[in-house]
Structure formats: C-alpha cells, structure tokens
Write a protein that holds these residues in place. Sequence first.
Motif, PDB file in Angstrom:
ATOM      1  N   LEU A   1       0.830  -1.183   0.000  1.00 17.29           N
ATOM      2  CA  LEU A   1       0.000   0.000   0.000  1.00 17.29           C
ATOM      3  C   LEU A   1       0.873   1.244   0.000  1.00 17.29           C
ATOM      4  CD1 LEU A   1      -3.049   0.072   0.032  1.00 17.29           C
ATOM      5  CD2 LEU A   1      -2.924   0.758   2.421  1.00 17.29           C
ATOM      6  N   LEU A   2       1.899   1.214   0.851  1.00 19.75           N
ATOM      7  CA  LEU A   2       2.814   2.350   0.947  1.00 19.75           C
ATOM      8  C   LEU A   2       3.439   2.621  -0.406  1.00 19.75           C
ATOM      9  CD1 LEU A   2       4.720   4.332   2.561  1.00 19.75           C
ATOM     10  CD2 LEU A   2       6.279   2.398   2.728  1.00 19.75           C
ATOM     11  N   LEU A   3       3.909   1.540  -1.009  1.00 17.95           N
ATOM     12  CA  LEU A   3       4.593   1.674  -2.273  1.00 17.95           C
ATOM     13  C   LEU A   3       3.629   2.138  -3.349  1.00 17.95           C
ATOM     14  CD1 LEU A   3       7.482   0.981  -3.220  1.00 17.95           C
ATOM     15  CD2 LEU A   3       6.347  -0.741  -4.558  1.00 17.95           C
ATOM     16  N   ALA A   4       2.449   1.527  -3.333  1.00 19.62           N
ATOM     17  CA  ALA A   4       1.477   1.855  -4.358  1.00 19.62           C
ATOM     18  C   ALA A   4       1.102   3.328  -4.253  1.00 19.62           C
ATOM     19  CB  ALA A   4       0.254   0.980  -4.196  1.00 19.62           C
ATOM     20  N   ALA A   5       1.006   3.829  -3.035  1.00 18.40           N
ATOM     21  CA  ALA A   5       0.640   5.222  -2.853  1.00 18.40           C
ATOM     22  C   ALA A   5       1.720   6.121  -3.442  1.00 18.40           C
ATOM     23  CB  ALA A   5       0.450   5.521  -1.375  1.00 18.40           C
ATOM     24  N   LEU A   6       2.977   5.734  -3.265  1.00 20.15           N
ATOM     25  CA  LEU A   6       4.086   6.494  -3.823  1.00 20.15           C
ATOM     26  C   LEU A   6       4.050   6.444  -5.339  1.00 20.15           C
ATOM     27  CD1 LEU A   6       6.986   5.326  -1.521  1.00 20.15           C
ATOM     28  CD2 LEU A   6       6.086   7.631  -1.678  1.00 20.15           C
ATOM     29  N   VAL A   7       3.809   5.233  -5.813  1.00 17.84           N
ATOM     30  CA  VAL A   7       3.900   4.962  -7.227  1.00 17.84           C
ATOM     31  C   VAL A   7       2.777   5.644  -8.002  1.00 17.84           C
ATOM     32  CG1 VAL A   7       3.265   3.052  -8.720  1.00 17.84           C
ATOM     33  CG2 VAL A   7       5.274   2.868  -7.246  1.00 17.84           C
ATOM     34  N   ALA A   8       1.640   5.814  -7.324  1.00 14.16           N
ATOM     35  CA  ALA A   8       0.455   6.309  -8.014  1.00 14.16           C
ATOM     36  C   ALA A   8       0.689   7.673  -8.632  1.00 14.16           C
ATOM     37  CB  ALA A   8      -0.703   6.376  -7.042  1.00 14.16           C
ATOM     38  N   THR A   9       1.663   8.403  -8.104  1.00 16.35           N
ATOM     39  CA  THR A   9       1.874   9.754  -8.600  1.00 16.35           C
ATOM     40  C   THR A   9       2.822   9.769  -9.793  1.00 16.35           C
ATOM     41  OG1 THR A   9       3.642   9.958  -7.024  1.00 16.35           O
ATOM     42  CG2 THR A   9       1.498  10.803  -6.352  1.00 16.35           C
TER      43      THR A   9
ATOM     44  N   ALA B   1      -0.166 -10.711 -14.817  1.00 13.70           N
ATOM     45  CA  ALA B   1       0.144 -10.992 -13.419  1.00 13.70           C
ATOM     46  C   ALA B   1      -1.114 -11.386 -12.667  1.00 13.70           C
ATOM     47  CB  ALA B   1       0.791  -9.774 -12.760  1.00 13.70           C
ATOM     48  N   GLY B   2      -0.931 -11.905 -11.482  1.00  9.22           N
ATOM     49  CA  GLY B   2      -2.063 -12.328 -10.661  1.00  9.22           C
ATOM     50  C   GLY B   2      -1.912 -11.855  -9.243  1.00  9.22           C
ATOM     51  N   SER B   3      -1.362 -10.664  -9.064  1.00 11.65           N
ATOM     52  CA  SER B   3      -1.112 -10.148  -7.725  1.00 11.65           C
ATOM     53  C   SER B   3      -2.255  -9.266  -7.267  1.00 11.65           C
ATOM     54  CB  SER B   3       0.160  -9.299  -7.726  1.00 11.65           C
ATOM     55  OG  SER B   3       1.269 -10.120  -7.570  1.00 11.65           O
ATOM     56  N   PHE B   4      -2.416  -9.203  -5.956  1.00 15.05           N
ATOM     57  CA  PHE B   4      -3.354  -8.259  -5.390  1.00 15.05           C
ATOM     58  C   PHE B   4      -2.764  -6.867  -5.519  1.00 15.05           C
ATOM     59  CE2 PHE B   4      -4.315  -5.753  -1.567  1.00 15.05           C
ATOM     60  CZ  PHE B   4      -5.662  -5.555  -1.782  1.00 15.05           C
ATOM     61  N   VAL B   5      -3.519  -5.951  -6.130  1.00 10.55           N
ATOM     62  CA  VAL B   5      -3.077  -4.561  -6.241  1.00 10.55           C
ATOM     63  C   VAL B   5      -4.082  -3.711  -5.471  1.00 10.55           C
ATOM     64  CG1 VAL B   5      -2.582  -2.654  -7.807  1.00 10.55           C
ATOM     65  CG2 VAL B   5      -2.106  -4.991  -8.519  1.00 10.55           C
ATOM     66  N   PRO B   6      -3.644  -3.012  -4.423  1.00 11.75           N
ATOM     67  CA  PRO B   6      -4.597  -2.197  -3.674  1.00 11.75           C
ATOM     68  C   PRO B   6      -5.108  -1.043  -4.525  1.00 11.75           C
ATOM     69  CG  PRO B   6      -2.358  -1.888  -2.841  1.00 11.75           C
ATOM     70  CD  PRO B   6      -2.293  -2.947  -3.885  1.00 11.75           C
ATOM     71  N   ALA B   7      -6.372  -0.717  -4.375  1.00  8.14           N
ATOM     72  CA  ALA B   7      -6.998   0.359  -5.147  1.00  8.14           C
ATOM     73  C   ALA B   7      -6.618   0.257  -6.619  1.00  8.14           C
ATOM     74  CB  ALA B   7      -6.616   1.728  -4.587  1.00  8.14           C
ATOM     75  N   VAL B   8      -6.838  -0.897  -7.179  1.00 11.04           N
ATOM     76  CA  VAL B   8      -6.338  -1.224  -8.525  1.00 11.04           C
ATOM     77  C   VAL B   8      -6.861  -0.260  -9.591  1.00 11.04           C
ATOM     78  CG1 VAL B   8      -8.155  -2.929  -8.964  1.00 11.04           C
ATOM     79  CG2 VAL B   8      -5.958  -3.146 -10.124  1.00 11.04           C
ATOM     80  N   GLU B   9      -8.080   0.227  -9.429  1.00  7.81           N
ATOM     81  CA  GLU B   9      -8.659   1.135 -10.431  1.00  7.81           C
ATOM     82  C   GLU B   9      -7.797   2.380 -10.586  1.00  7.81           C
ATOM     83  OE1 GLU B   9     -11.075   1.154 -12.485  1.00  7.81           O
ATOM     84  OE2 GLU B   9     -12.340  -0.559 -11.936  1.00  7.81           O
ATOM     85  N   ARG B  10      -7.424   2.956  -9.442  1.00  9.35           N
ATOM     86  CA  ARG B  10      -6.672   4.197  -9.466  1.00  9.35           C
ATOM     87  C   ARG B  10      -5.201   3.927  -9.812  1.00  9.35           C
ATOM     88  NH1 ARG B  10      -4.074   6.747  -5.308  1.00  9.35           N
ATOM     89  NH2 ARG B  10      -4.930   5.290  -3.805  1.00  9.35           N
ATOM     90  N   ILE B  11      -4.624   2.941  -9.130  1.00 10.83           N
ATOM     91  CA  ILE B  11      -3.179   2.746  -9.228  1.00 10.83           C
ATOM     92  C   ILE B  11      -2.756   2.105 -10.542  1.00 10.83           C
ATOM     93  CG2 ILE B  11      -1.292   1.398  -8.234  1.00 10.83           C
ATOM     94  CD1 ILE B  11      -2.424   2.092  -5.514  1.00 10.83           C
ATOM     95  N   TYR B  12      -3.469   1.081 -10.959  1.00 10.43           N
ATOM     96  CA  TYR B  12      -3.039   0.383 -12.180  1.00 10.43           C
ATOM     97  C   TYR B  12      -3.838   0.826 -13.404  1.00 10.43           C
ATOM     98  CZ  TYR B  12      -1.846  -3.395 -15.391  1.00 10.43           C
ATOM     99  OH  TYR B  12      -1.421  -4.108 -16.481  1.00 10.43           O
ATOM    100  N   VAL B  13      -5.153   0.716 -13.351  1.00 10.29           N
ATOM    101  CA  VAL B  13      -5.973   1.061 -14.511  1.00 10.29           C
ATOM    102  C   VAL B  13      -5.851   2.554 -14.810  1.00 10.29           C
ATOM    103  CG1 VAL B  13      -8.293   1.064 -15.463  1.00 10.29           C
ATOM    104  CG2 VAL B  13      -7.553  -0.832 -14.004  1.00 10.29           C
ATOM    105  N   GLY B  14      -5.894   3.376 -13.753  1.00 13.68           N
ATOM    106  CA  GLY B  14      -5.850   4.821 -13.927  1.00 13.68           C
ATOM    107  C   GLY B  14      -4.592   5.286 -14.639  1.00 13.68           C
ATOM    108  N   GLU B  15      -3.542   4.526 -14.538  1.00 11.28           N
ATOM    109  CA  GLU B  15      -2.254   4.872 -15.127  1.00 11.28           C
ATOM    110  C   GLU B  15      -2.315   4.853 -16.662  1.00 11.28           C
ATOM    111  OE1 GLU B  15       1.691   5.824 -14.342  1.00 11.28           O
ATOM    112  OE2 GLU B  15      -0.078   5.796 -13.089  1.00 11.28           O
ATOM    113  N   ASP B  16      -3.075   3.944 -17.204  1.00  6.68           N
ATOM    114  CA  ASP B  16      -3.181   3.793 -18.654  1.00  6.68           C
ATOM    115  C   ASP B  16      -4.495   3.071 -18.938  1.00  6.68           C
ATOM    116  OD1 ASP B  16      -2.950   3.325 -21.329  1.00  6.68           O
ATOM    117  OD2 ASP B  16      -1.057   2.214 -21.227  1.00  6.68           O
TER     118      ASP B  16
END
Lengths: 551, 325
Positions: free
Chosen positions: A12-20, A248-263
């Motif tokens: 979560l910590l990392l994802a929050a950093l990465v989201a930006t 991949a098959g990993s759990f991604v927290p807040a996947v809509e924002r962090i992964y899908v939102g990216e592209d």
Amino acid sequence: MPRPGQLGGKALLLAALVATACAPRNDAANGVLVVEESQQASSFIRNFNPLLEVGDVRWPTLHAMYEPLLIYNPLGGKYVPWLAEHHEWADGGHVLRFQVRAGVRWSDGTPFGAADVVFTFELLRKFPALDTRAIWQYLDAVTSPDPTTVEFKLKRVYSPALFYVSQLPIVPAHVWKDVADPVTFTNESPVATGPFTEVISFEPQAYQVGPNPYYWQGKPAIKAVRCMALPANDQSIISLLRNDLDWAGSFVPAVERIYVGEDPEHHHYWSPPIDGTVLLYPNNTRKPLDDVRVRKAISMAIDRDLMVKVAMYGYTRPADATALSDAYNNYRYQPAVDAGTWVLHDVAGAERLLDEAGLRRGAGGLRRMPDGAPLHFDIGVPVGWSDWIRATQVIVRSLRGIGVDARVQAIDFDAWFDSLQQGTYDMALGWTEVNPSPYGLYRHLMSTETLHPVGEAAAENWHRFGLPAADKLLAQVELATSFEQEKPLIDQLQMLFVENAPAIPLFPGPLWGEYSSRDFVGFPDADNPYAPLSPHWHPQSLLVLTKVKPR
Amino acid sequence: MSYLLRRIGFYAVAAWASITLAFIIPRMMPGDPATAMLVRFKGKLKPEAIDALREAFGFTKAPLLEQYWQYLTHVVRGDLGVSVNYFPETVSGVIGGALGWTMVLAGVSVVISFLIGSLLGVLAAWRRGSWLDTTVSPVLIFLGAYPYFWLATVALFVFGFTLDWFPLRHAYADNLPPGILRFLGSAITHAVMPATTLVIATIGGWMLGMRNTMINVLGEDYVTLAHAKGLPSRRVMFRYAARNALLPNVTGFGMALGFVLSGSLLTEIVFSYPGTGYLLVAAVRSRDYALIQGLFLTITVAVLAANLLVDMIYVWLDPRARRSS
C-alpha cells in the motif's frame, strides 16, 4: 507462505508512492510475453519437472509446457478436452475411459500416444512421492487397449477420480523411461506437448521459453514467454506499472486508481469471486460454539456488506449460506440460499438466539455462559494478511454489538495454521478449496471421515464437525458419474450445511488477474470470460496462452 | 604468534558450538517442516504422499541424538542436505548461487562505508567545529536513523522508477550479449543503488564512533608530545591519533563484516537482489530446516573468519597484542 497479495501494508505504501508517477516502458523485445512467476523468489533454480509439484518448479512447467488430458474451467464449470478428445465412464463407473487426441507430437517431434499416459500413471505408482493427490489409492490399473484409448480401472466407484486423473500433466515415455529418480530429476531441457517448450535462455534471475515447433494447435503466435524473479508484491506492482509485466495475478490495492488509472486504454484487471470462500471457523469442540444457535447468531451479527467494502475494497460479494463461491454457480441450490437467512445482517435476531441459548447479558452488558463464566473469543488470523485482519476487525466490532467479547488474534502464519490443524483455537478465519464439484468442500466442512480429535493434526475439517447424514450423501456423490446424478445430492448437502451452520461463510475469494493490452490481445475478462485471468492457476493458464496473440 | 594460536583454538570451539546451535534452534521453532509443507499446498497433499515425501526430503523421525550425529558427519563432508523450498536442489547449491552476490554487494558496501566513515570521523575530530563536523556528521546520522526499508524504497522509487537512472531490480541485465566487460558494467550499474543505500544507512555510525574516540585520543599526552616535537600534522593525525582511535571501530568492523551475509535482507528484497538474506527469510518462513542450518553455518563461518581477520589486524595495529603472550 504468504499468498500473493497479502503483504498489504508495504504494498500500500509503495502503491501510494507509485500512483503519482508515470513512465511506461517495455523492456521486453516485441512478441515476448512477460508473465509473473508463481514463486516469489530472488533467484530461480532450473527445474522443469512437472510431476514434482511439491518441488520448486518453474512457472512454464505446469502452465505452458506439460499438458493434462482435460482442463477443468471453473468459469462455466466444464471440462475442456485437451490431450484427450473425449472421456466417458464405463462399466457402471468402475472404468474411466479417455480417447487421446490424434496428431499430437512431443516437442522433439515424436508422436504422443496413449502409451505416454499409461507410462505417466505407472511412474506415480512406482514413486509414491510423486502421487501427491493419492490417485493410486482408488486406482486399480491403467491400460491402453489400443494406441488412442486409455482405460483407468478403479478399485471402487469414485467419481472425484475424474478431476484428479484428468488434470495430471503427461510426460513423454521415450524420455522419462531413462530417468533414474524422477523425484529428484530437474528436467533441464524439457520435452513436452504444450505451447511453450524450448528454453531459450536461463539465468538465475530471468528466463525465457519459446514456442513448441510441433504444437498441435499450430505454432503459437507469441514469440516467447519470459519470467523474472520478483521477491515481493511491491516489485510486481512496480513492474506492472512500468509495463515490464504483461500478465500478473497479484493483489493490487486500489487497482482502479493505481493500475488502470495509469493507462486506462491498456491496463486491465479482472477479479471474479471464483476462488475459495473465506470462512469464519468456529471450533465446534468448544462451548458454546457447539450450539448451532450460537454459530448462527454470530453469523447474523456480522455486517458482510461492510466487511466486503472495508476489508476487500468491494472486490467480492457477501457469501450466501451455502459457502459456494462463484466457481460453483451451476451447483448453487436456490432453496438452500433462501433458507440460509443466518448470513443476513440481523442484530435483533442474533440477540434473540443468544438469549435462547442461555448466554445472557451480565454486568457491563457483556454476555456470559449459562453457568455465569465469562464469555470470550480470540479470532485467529495470520499476521500481515491485511485484508483478513480488517475482516476480523469487522467481526469483532459486530460481536461487541451483541454483547459478545472478542479479540483479533493476529499470529504468525505457521502458528495460525498449526492451531487450525490441531483444533486449539476459539475461532479463526480460513480458506476453502476450489474443485470441480462441491464434494470436496462439503467433505471438508461436514464429513466424519475428515474429523480428527483435538490435538491431532487434521488436514481438513479444522472446525471439527461431522454429520453421519453428510457421510451418506458424500458416499452417494462418489458413485454419481454425471452432473445430473450428482446435482440433487449436492442440493441436499447444501441444505444440510445451511441447517447446521458448522462454519460461517464470509465472502468468496476474488481470483486476481491483471494484464496489459499494449502488446498482446486476447486475455479473458468480464466481457470475454473464457478462462480465469490469473496466471497462477494451472492447467487453466493453457487456455489463456493459446488464445493470447501479439497485437 | 601464540596469541593467534590461542585465538584459533577459541574459534574452533566457537565453530563447534554454533554448528550445534544451528542444529538445535530450528528444531525449537513452533510447527514442523512436514506441516509447513502441508501449508504450502493448502491441504491438497494426501497423507500417503506426505510419508513418501518425508523420505525424499530427508525428514526423519530418528532420535535427536542420532540426527545430530548424522548432521555433524554430513557437515564435515560438506553435505548440507536438500532444501525443501528449492527441492530437489541441494542446500550447498542454493547458497552457492546467492553467496557471491551478497558478499560482493554487502561486503564492498561495508568496506566502503567503514573506510569513508572512519576517514570522515578522523577529519571531523581533527577540525572540530568545521562544517564537516557540524553539518555532514548530523546529516549522516539523521539518514542512518531512518528505517532502512523506507530509505531503500524511496531510493528505488525516485532514482529507479521516476528518474529511470538505475535499474529497478536484479544483479545484472539477463539479456546482455556475451562479453565479460559488458557483464561487469551491468553488474556495477545494478549494484549502485543497493550499495549506496547500504553505505548511507551505515556511514554515520562509523563516522560518529571514529570522531568520538579520536577526540579522546587527541587529548592524550603522546599526541601533545608529538605536536611539541614538531611532527607534521598529517603524520600525527594518522600515525599516532587515528591508529589508536581505530581500534574500537575495527572490532565493530569485524562484526559488520561477519553479518554481511545476513544483514542485507531488506536490500535484497527491495532491489530484488539474488542474495542470501532473502534466502534466509524465505527459509525461516517455510521451516526449511536444512537451508536454515546451512545459512546459519555459512553466517557463523563468516563471522568467525571476519573476527579472525580482525584479530590479525589488531596484532598489526596494536603492538600490545603482540607482546601479551
């Protein structure tokens, strides 16, 4: 063993950093599909032995190289013919017969045939360490009356045999007959029937496998499949964001924002609730949990809508009282679902049931045992499994609401699993398995055969509940060789479970999958649900690998 | 010489004790490896297969004493058994693949950190009140006080992910055309970020330790005498003051060098570096007795070897150690 996706805090910590951030890039050469390995590791051992599931085998071995007779597809609940074109039960269920596919070749060009199937099963008989599903417990003989037919003669009629027999990867007799010890064989240069068999490169931190030139479905369009060592979930998330990982098959927290939102155009995820249902296991040997009214009251106190929202980010749904996940949709018995009102949030009803059971409120509003002793439950959950811990916090708060004192007991994974197996816990969160038929699930939940006394390790039936009526039905299911025969029996098992509430279903587990469509198309998703998206389910990933194409 | 001989005798006893502890400690952990194996397969394994696998994995139910004897004889032969995690690979094979990377990465980082840190400490003490003493030293201590995991993650995020200056993972690029120079270049670029974070996290400690002892030493009469006799300040600083002030730091250096093999596990996880630290975490998590034992043993040998090295450095640095026999 951490499930991928359970080390949520750090992720979560990392994802929050990465989201930006953003900086999409693809290292892999065109046409190379980069897949998340099934093992979180910092380096790889070169091992492609498909029969050594307990060993450290590389991802392609079971997901892309060696193929089974049939592939069970939990979406739709059907068997897909694979190395066998056809299967049938014969001799009143004593014989299971397969017609193997014509024209299949091993990756060295040698034709595949029924003899290879017979050889593989004989290998399991000779080396019990390979027979991890104990197939030879009910198998009597495997023969091939002609080059395209394989017959499995059973010691007794046992319909679950179809699943275990049909999912076993088949190895080539002409190569493996010279292997002295298949248990320690690492099979560095595999010969197999699957779509990707040629090891192009193998480094401890990454490897690449290329297409099988003789593949029976035609040479795959993907140039190569590549896996790299990712020791933790954070690395998977970072790699997904950088487009270093295609699948991949990993759990991604807040996947809509962090992964899908990216592209949004290329990044996709799909997490249907087809993994096993997560249950709250009450220890049925401990008072007052041996009282069905108490178990139902606990269940009624739980706000599952809140739990799904808070603990699971809304990626699943509340369970119904049959404990069946969406993988069993074709078995779900509506009258049982309707009868299972004890999974609905009903605080007043829960209080009434507890009063009836004699657990009355004492000083401070907390309920006490009928003899006046204080009532308290510890709810065990593995430390670090953040979603489960949040779910347990919801349960604890719900229980306090009906005057029951409970506490989250987040403990080391092994200690938690040990307490489940030994039966030395009050209540605990736990998973369930997914098989083609709910037979295994209800055997785990209600059979007296899986029931062990407290203090003796039990691989199943952790809550320690057995019902002779369930045994009878389960025995009949073993004799049922068709869905039509099996369904009414499973219906009755569902009714039995709903009546007795031996364990408390919470929510079906979502099966995670993410993919990038920048370079490849044809992945399954909600619009085209032909297979599970997770790359961590074998042999189901073969269904995906034979459909995915470069853009 | 007899000083060194006595030390070697001591190390032999210490080695035996730690080999024995490596045997005992994993067996005192809750749960047993067969259960751990069950866990990995979520109860899919049937009891018949478990019994057969026990044998293949080398779990025995023999009395502890017998297991201990077998373990000792195997250790002497260099046979550390089979890893459960990486079955059927042997423990020596698994450790062998990881050892080199960790030794180079963490070893080089520790040496760099020690050398630069100590040098900075000497200079800071020599020029007390200079910017080096008043600014650099607190900043380094401040950085070292951060949780390492956080520091490494931020470095990975900023320099790897956002700026794309350094690779995000692994010890070298795996799709390189052949060539030893290319390989070395790639390995160095991959090591920069993990090594730098390791150095940053530890350098402050060396610097502060060195500075404080150095200040004490500078107050000694022989330093004043050296000054009074007109020796060049560089000579006084290094040959007289620093040489004596270095002794406590050298002891710490020996410890740090020994723990190189186990201490860099967070680095290895954050930067996906293929070393022994990650192996140890994974082995403990899955009750891989043989691998835990093997790693304990390797770490022990490393700690003892490093301490032996330090003892030798002591003999060279401190004439009293030579004469104490």
